[in-house]
Design a protein around this motif. Structure first.
Motif, PDB file in Angstrom:
ATOM      1  N   VAL A 109     -32.687  -3.640 -34.807  1.00 50.78           N
ATOM      2  CA  VAL A 109     -32.799  -3.409 -33.365  1.00 50.78           C
ATOM      3  C   VAL A 109     -32.404  -1.970 -33.034  1.00 50.78           C
ATOM      4  O   VAL A 109     -33.102  -1.274 -32.289  1.00 50.78           O
ATOM      5  CB  VAL A 109     -31.917  -4.408 -32.576  1.00 50.78           C
ATOM      6  N   ASN A 110     -31.303  -1.522 -33.621  1.00 53.30           N
ATOM      7  CA  ASN A 110     -30.847  -0.157 -33.332  1.00 53.30           C
ATOM      8  C   ASN A 110     -31.801   0.899 -33.867  1.00 53.30           C
ATOM      9  O   ASN A 110     -32.011   1.934 -33.228  1.00 53.30           O
ATOM     10  CB  ASN A 110     -29.436   0.067 -33.883  1.00 53.30           C
ATOM     11  N   SER A 111     -32.374   0.640 -35.037  1.00 56.36           N
ATOM     12  CA  SER A 111     -33.320   1.604 -35.608  1.00 56.36           C
ATOM     13  C   SER A 111     -34.557   1.742 -34.726  1.00 56.36           C
ATOM     14  O   SER A 111     -35.027   2.852 -34.452  1.00 56.36           O
ATOM     15  CB  SER A 111     -33.756   1.164 -37.004  1.00 56.36           C
ATOM     16  N   LEU A 112     -35.063   0.611 -34.266  1.00 57.59           N
ATOM     17  CA  LEU A 112     -36.256   0.661 -33.418  1.00 57.59           C
ATOM     18  C   LEU A 112     -35.943   1.290 -32.059  1.00 57.59           C
ATOM     19  O   LEU A 112     -36.766   2.029 -31.504  1.00 57.59           O
ATOM     20  CB  LEU A 112     -36.849  -0.737 -33.257  1.00 57.59           C
ATOM     21  N   SER A 113     -34.743   1.027 -31.545  1.00 54.63           N
ATOM     22  CA  SER A 113     -34.349   1.656 -30.279  1.00 54.63           C
ATOM     23  C   SER A 113     -34.317   3.168 -30.434  1.00 54.63           C
ATOM     24  O   SER A 113     -34.763   3.913 -29.553  1.00 54.63           O
ATOM     25  CB  SER A 113     -32.957   1.176 -29.851  1.00 54.63           C
ATOM     26  N   ASN A 114     -33.799   3.581 -31.563  1.00 62.01           N
ATOM     27  CA  ASN A 114     -33.722   4.998 -31.889  1.00 62.01           C
ATOM     28  C   ASN A 114     -35.124   5.613 -31.991  1.00 62.01           C
ATOM     29  O   ASN A 114     -35.373   6.716 -31.489  1.00 62.01           O
ATOM     30  CB  ASN A 114     -33.007   5.114 -33.235  1.00 62.01           C
ATOM     31  N   TYR A 115     -36.006   4.884 -32.626  1.00 59.03           N
ATOM     32  CA  TYR A 115     -37.410   5.295 -32.701  1.00 59.03           C
ATOM     33  C   TYR A 115     -37.969   5.486 -31.291  1.00 59.03           C
ATOM     34  O   TYR A 115     -38.536   6.536 -30.967  1.00 59.03           O
ATOM     35  CB  TYR A 115     -38.201   4.221 -33.466  1.00 59.03           C
ATOM     36  N   GLY A 116     -37.762   4.489 -30.443  1.00 62.53           N
ATOM     37  CA  GLY A 116     -38.312   4.538 -29.088  1.00 62.53           C
ATOM     38  C   GLY A 116     -37.755   5.698 -28.285  1.00 62.53           C
ATOM     39  O   GLY A 116     -38.499   6.413 -27.597  1.00 62.53           O
ATOM     40  N   LYS A 117     -36.466   5.892 -28.391  1.00 59.52           N
ATOM     41  CA  LYS A 117     -35.818   6.952 -27.620  1.00 59.52           C
ATOM     42  C   LYS A 117     -36.356   8.334 -28.008  1.00 59.52           C
ATOM     43  O   LYS A 117     -36.727   9.138 -27.142  1.00 59.52           O
ATOM     44  CB  LYS A 117     -34.312   6.892 -27.867  1.00 59.52           C
ATOM     45  N   ASN A 118     -36.408   8.600 -29.305  1.00 59.86           N
ATOM     46  CA  ASN A 118     -36.870   9.916 -29.753  1.00 59.86           C
ATOM     47  C   ASN A 118     -38.361  10.119 -29.486  1.00 59.86           C
ATOM     48  O   ASN A 118     -38.792  11.217 -29.137  1.00 59.86           O
ATOM     49  CB  ASN A 118     -36.540  10.109 -31.237  1.00 59.86           C
ATOM     50  N   ALA A 150     -37.862  10.173 -34.696  1.00 63.13           N
ATOM     51  CA  ALA A 150     -38.383   8.832 -34.429  1.00 63.13           C
ATOM     52  C   ALA A 150     -38.867   8.190 -35.725  1.00 63.13           C
ATOM     53  O   ALA A 150     -38.537   7.037 -36.029  1.00 63.13           O
ATOM     54  CB  ALA A 150     -39.523   8.913 -33.410  1.00 63.13           C
ATOM     55  N   LEU A 151     -39.606   8.970 -36.515  1.00 62.16           N
ATOM     56  CA  LEU A 151     -40.169   8.417 -37.747  1.00 62.16           C
ATOM     57  C   LEU A 151     -39.080   8.124 -38.777  1.00 62.16           C
ATOM     58  O   LEU A 151     -39.152   7.129 -39.504  1.00 62.16           O
ATOM     59  CB  LEU A 151     -41.221   9.376 -38.310  1.00 62.16           C
ATOM     60  N   ASN A 152     -38.063   8.969 -38.809  1.00 65.02           N
ATOM     61  CA  ASN A 152     -36.948   8.723 -39.733  1.00 65.02           C
ATOM     62  C   ASN A 152     -36.244   7.403 -39.436  1.00 65.02           C
ATOM     63  O   ASN A 152     -35.738   6.744 -40.338  1.00 65.02           O
ATOM     64  CB  ASN A 152     -35.929   9.864 -39.662  1.00 65.02           C
ATOM     65  N   ALA A 153     -36.194   7.070 -38.167  1.00 67.49           N
ATOM     66  CA  ALA A 153     -35.525   5.819 -37.782  1.00 67.49           C
ATOM     67  C   ALA A 153     -36.272   4.604 -38.318  1.00 67.49           C
ATOM     68  O   ALA A 153     -35.726   3.503 -38.369  1.00 67.49           O
ATOM     69  CB  ALA A 153     -35.412   5.738 -36.264  1.00 67.49           C
ATOM     70  N   LEU A 154     -37.520   4.821 -38.744  1.00 70.17           N
ATOM     71  CA  LEU A 154     -38.327   3.699 -39.246  1.00 70.17           C
ATOM     72  C   LEU A 154     -38.132   3.461 -40.741  1.00 70.17           C
ATOM     73  O   LEU A 154     -38.687   2.513 -41.300  1.00 70.17           O
ATOM     74  CB  LEU A 154     -39.816   3.965 -38.975  1.00 70.17           C
TER      75      LEU A 154
END
Lengths: 329, 329
Positions: A199-208, A302-306
């Motif tokens: 959840v946190n990784s995807l949130s991070n993706y979305g934010k960036n 964003a991509l790194n968070a994935l």
């Protein structure tokens, strides 16, 4: 696994039309029609439906199903439209997506109330997809709403401020634009049953992605092809908006260039025939390239968070990022 | 168990000041101040805080504690204030609770956004008191929001309508006023851990009390003592509002009386010096007494819904109903 661009676009098209249908049906038959007809007018207008897509893809990325989150996906689009309706009143905008804005087609009072009502129905739709995770999901949605109000207020403050720093600008767009994308990913991933780290990784993706998207918006406003863009080039300059490019240019400029940029602030914008001159100045100062670098930076974040994901779903989110960054309008 | 009126008022006073304090602190230190200072201006203004009281007393009635629901109590007051801020823009009202309305003290754009923001913080506060019951509680709150928007839209429709029936009027006030009171009782009782039958009984109490309260409001507007009332008597007639009394009068009147009442509609209100004449007409047609009967009817329904309770808490809710119906302003 291989995922072609064609396949990505076919998923996007298919899901977009499903979301369009849910939105179309959402206010049908509701009374009073004085409230829900103008609401339908807004929900029927063509939007990219990117926020719902983030909800869907985030749910899928954690192993969930699109079916679990269609109402939530509609909810975020309703929330988005609520902000558009109220923002358009505040900006006294005439057109949106090629049609009259709600307050121009009806009146301000109707638009205020219809905005409120869209928000109420947004919460209603979100609740339909909630179960034991309701507190978390409703909390994320509410945080998105809190942020978007704060971001809008900061944006209005900027209009009157003589000096805005890049740091302040980033806080503002994080609240006004990125928080919403972050929220979409968070609720999609939560409803899809994701782990905390997912959840946190995807949130991070979305934010960036949201931050990159907004800087891209600023860049397109001055550098897009007018025909493809569908709007007049340089509108932000005409309105005297403190965009990423403008703030950066002011930071770097000296002498006459600086004076020239300061005049944009003191005159609350420039005339249309001056846009070209300022674009040349941006080019001279290198801020077009700098903003491209910045967009790349946030896209990479964003991509790194994935990285924790490793599936077709990850590829879809990669492609979505690409599509957004490569867009021409 | 015995509960004196004095004791009731001491509980009310004590809890009201606690709610006032939570509201006062709720937006402190939040940024941007352009958003939260106007928000505080509204939350600091003196209100009766009746809706928070309904939350508290409903929680207590089912064996819960005030401590479990203070944030929820603040949330319903924030929601109420959100509606006031937006309604005041729509009505172009200058004053509220003896002070300038938000859009007069600041401007319309600020008031739109601050209203939105109050709603966002309301959800935030409500969530603080939620746990496993989040879906139910958030659902009830959201339903209240949906209803209040619909009620406001119907109320606006009434302004342009030539004929409004008592039935339509009752639907409108049920949505605009009673649904909020119902929601307060429902979330208080749910958060307090009430059984389904307890929650429904209290909701029923709140709803009927809300209807009685609104008809009482209509009655006070024409029959209150001007000094105690704090507002000009007959304001509803001046504005040409379709109140319970007006609709009932129009239903009963014939001949010249009927023509006289129809003129209120066609002229969108009467002059101040005509209020007395219409009050006499209301008296002649017996609509003051009829509205009193109606208020008593809904109050009795509210009290009947309390029959399943048998404790001090029930008495408090009885007394609250009494205090509201006996009020002079």
């Amino acid at each position: 696994m291989y995922l072609s661009e064609k396949k990505f676009h076919s998923i996007y098209k298919k899901e977009k039309s499903k979301i369009d249908l849910i939105l179309k049906k959402s206010l049908q038959g509701r009374k009073p029609s004085s409230l829900y007809e103008p609401g339908s007018y807004i929900l029927h207008s063509e939007g990219k439906r990117l926020r719902p897509l983030l909800v869907l893809l985030s749910a899928k990325a954690v192993g969930g199903k699109f079916n679990q989150v269609y109402n939530a996906a509609a909810a975020v689009e309703m929330l988005h439209n609520f902000t558009l309706v109220h923002d358009d009143i505040m900006d006294n905008a005439d057109k949106r997506r090629g049609r009259l804005t709600l307050h121009k087609k009806y009146d301000n009072n109707t638009a205020i109330l219809v905005g409120d009502s869209l928000l109420s129905v947004a919460y209603e739709y979100l609740l339909m997809d909630c179960s034991a995770n309701a507190k978390e999901v409703m909390g994320a949605f509410t945080q998105g709403l809190v942020d978007v109000c704060e971001g809008q207020s900061m944006d209005t403050d900027f209009e009157m401020k003589k000096r805005v720093t890049i740091k302040e600008y980033l806080v503002m767009i994080t609240k006004k634009t990125a928080a919403m994308a972050e929220m979409c990913c968070r609720i999609g991933a939560t409803l899809g049953g994701g782990s905390k780290i997912q959840v946190n990784s995807l949130s991070n993706y979305g934010k960036n992605l949201g931050i990159a998207f907004q800087i891209q918006d600023d860049l397109l406003d001055i550098s897009a092809d007018e025909k493809e863009f569908g709007k007049t080039i340089g509108g932000d300059l005409v309105e005297g908006k403190k965009t990423y490019l403008f703030i950066k240019a002011l930071e770097k400029a000296t002498g006459e260039d600086r004076k020239s940029l300061s005049r944009v602030i003191s005159s609350y914008g420039v005339r249309k025939n001056q846009v070209k001159k300022y674009k040349l100045l941006y080019e001279k100062l290198g801020v077009l390239d700098e903003s491209k670098k910045e967009i790349r930076k946030y896209t990479n974040r964003a991509l790194n968070a994935l990285k924790i994901f490793n599936s077709t779903e990850q590829k879809i989110l990669y492609m979505l990022a690409d599509a957004l960054i490569e867009r021409t309008k």
